[in-house]
Structures are given as structure tokens and as C-alpha cells.
Design a protein around this motif. Structure first.
Motif, short mmCIF file in Angstrom:
data_model
loop_
_atom_site.label_atom_id
_atom_site.label_comp_id
_atom_site.label_asym_id
_atom_site.label_seq_id
_atom_site.Cartn_x
_atom_site.Cartn_y
_atom_site.Cartn_z
N HIS A 47 -25.28 -14.64 5.66
CA HIS A 47 -24.89 -15.79 6.48
C HIS A 47 -25.62 -17.05 6.00
O HIS A 47 -26.77 -16.99 5.61
CB HIS A 47 -25.26 -15.56 7.95
CG HIS A 47 -24.64 -14.34 8.53
ND1 HIS A 47 -25.38 -13.28 8.98
CD2 HIS A 47 -23.35 -14.01 8.71
CE1 HIS A 47 -24.58 -12.34 9.43
NE2 HIS A 47 -23.33 -12.76 9.27
N PHE A 49 -25.73 -21.50 7.17
CA PHE A 49 -25.40 -22.39 8.27
C PHE A 49 -25.81 -23.82 7.93
O PHE A 49 -26.80 -24.05 7.26
CB PHE A 49 -26.16 -21.93 9.52
CG PHE A 49 -26.20 -22.93 10.62
CD1 PHE A 49 -25.12 -23.07 11.48
CD2 PHE A 49 -27.30 -23.74 10.80
CE1 PHE A 49 -25.16 -24.01 12.49
CE2 PHE A 49 -27.34 -24.68 11.80
CZ PHE A 49 -26.26 -24.81 12.66
N LEU A 63 -20.54 -22.36 9.58
CA LEU A 63 -21.17 -21.07 9.31
C LEU A 63 -20.39 -20.34 8.24
O LEU A 63 -19.16 -20.34 8.25
CB LEU A 63 -21.19 -20.21 10.58
CG LEU A 63 -22.08 -20.77 11.67
CD1 LEU A 63 -21.22 -21.51 12.68
CD2 LEU A 63 -22.84 -19.66 12.32
N ASN A 65 -19.91 -16.57 6.42
CA ASN A 65 -20.16 -15.14 6.50
C ASN A 65 -19.61 -14.50 5.23
O ASN A 65 -18.40 -14.30 5.11
CB ASN A 65 -19.50 -14.54 7.74
CG ASN A 65 -19.69 -13.04 7.84
OD1 ASN A 65 -20.36 -12.43 7.03
ND2 ASN A 65 -19.09 -12.44 8.85
N GLU A 71 -18.50 -10.97 12.58
CA GLU A 71 -19.74 -11.26 13.31
C GLU A 71 -19.46 -12.27 14.41
O GLU A 71 -18.50 -13.04 14.33
CB GLU A 71 -20.79 -11.87 12.37
CG GLU A 71 -21.16 -11.03 11.18
CD GLU A 71 -22.15 -9.93 11.50
OE1 GLU A 71 -22.76 -9.98 12.60
OE2 GLU A 71 -22.30 -9.04 10.67
N SER A 72 -20.32 -12.28 15.41
CA SER A 72 -20.37 -13.36 16.38
C SER A 72 -21.72 -14.03 16.19
O SER A 72 -22.74 -13.36 16.17
CB SER A 72 -20.25 -12.83 17.80
OG SER A 72 -18.94 -12.42 18.06
N CYS A 73 -21.71 -15.33 16.02
CA CYS A 73 -22.95 -16.08 15.87
C CYS A 73 -23.12 -16.97 17.09
O CYS A 73 -22.14 -17.39 17.71
CB CYS A 73 -22.89 -16.93 14.61
SG CYS A 73 -22.69 -15.97 13.10
N GLU A 83 -20.78 -19.54 21.35
CA GLU A 83 -20.52 -18.38 20.51
C GLU A 83 -19.43 -18.75 19.51
O GLU A 83 -18.40 -19.31 19.87
CB GLU A 83 -20.07 -17.19 21.35
CG GLU A 83 -19.85 -15.93 20.53
CD GLU A 83 -19.50 -14.73 21.38
OE1 GLU A 83 -19.38 -13.65 20.80
OE2 GLU A 83 -19.36 -14.87 22.61
N CYS A 86 -17.17 -15.35 13.48
CA CYS A 86 -17.36 -15.44 12.03
C CYS A 86 -16.75 -14.20 11.39
O CYS A 86 -17.46 -13.22 11.12
CB CYS A 86 -18.85 -15.53 11.70
SG CYS A 86 -19.68 -16.95 12.36
#
Length: 101
Positions: A47, A49, A63, A65, A71-73, A83, A86
Motif C-alpha cells: 500500500h 498513500f 491510495l 493497493n 482491502e478497506s483502508c 473508510e 481499495c
């Protein structure tokens, strides 16, 4: 052999490489003169950012990935948490208008 964002083939057709899509994505959301609010390099999961404040007062958080799994970031801005989905192999952007952060 090169890896330019756009390649012209001998038959006149164009090939848009992955870097073209990254440049296009960033240029849509990060405006000239933007100030970087924060960033991170790749972690073990792949990841990265970056968050910026655009000249119009809006905020863009991008973001990346590069991993194989969705994914949840979570992003915290001024005490509020958002939230962000990703998906695997994606770039996701959260846009916050002026005065909304």
C-alpha cells in the motif's frame, strides 16, 4: 525498448500503458499548486498513500493497493474517519470538498 505512458505502434494505433492510467488518475484529482498533507511509501502489504490540499481548498487522498487482495483502508482527517475501498491492484481516491474535512 521503452516504457513511455503512450506508445505508437507501426500501424498507427496507440497503446496506453499502465503509467498513462496512473498519470491520468492523479492529474484529475491533484491540481497544480497542491500542497502535500501527508504520504507514505509501500508497506509490507503493497500500500502507498498521498493526501493533498488543492488550491481550491479541496482535499484529495489517493491510495494504491498493489496487493492481491481487496482491502478497506481508514483515513482520519481532522478527527473524522472515512473508510475507503481499495480493491486489489487499484488506485482509490477520496475527494473532500472545501470546508467538508
Amino acid at each position: 525498448f521503452c516504457e513511455a505512458p503512450v506508445m505508437a505502434n507501426a500501424d498507427g494505433t496507440l497503446r496506453y500503458n499502465l503509467s498513462w492510467h496512473y498519470i491520468r488518475h492523479f492529474s484529475r484529482h491533484i491540481r497544480p499548486g497542491a500542497a502535500v498533507l501527508g504520504s507514505s511509501c509501500f508497506d509490507e502489504a503493497g500500500h502507498a498513500f498521498c493526501a493533498v490540499r488543492n488550491p481550491d481548498g479541496s482535499t484529495a487522498a489517493v491510495l494504491l493497493n498493489t496487493g492481491d487482495g481487496d482491502e478497506s483502508c481508514f483515513l482520519r482527517i481532522n478527527g473524522r474517519i472515512a473508510e475507503i475501498a481499495c480493491p486489489a491492484g487499484s488506485i482509490s481516491t477520496l475527494l473532500i470538498g472545501e470546508g467538508e474535512a
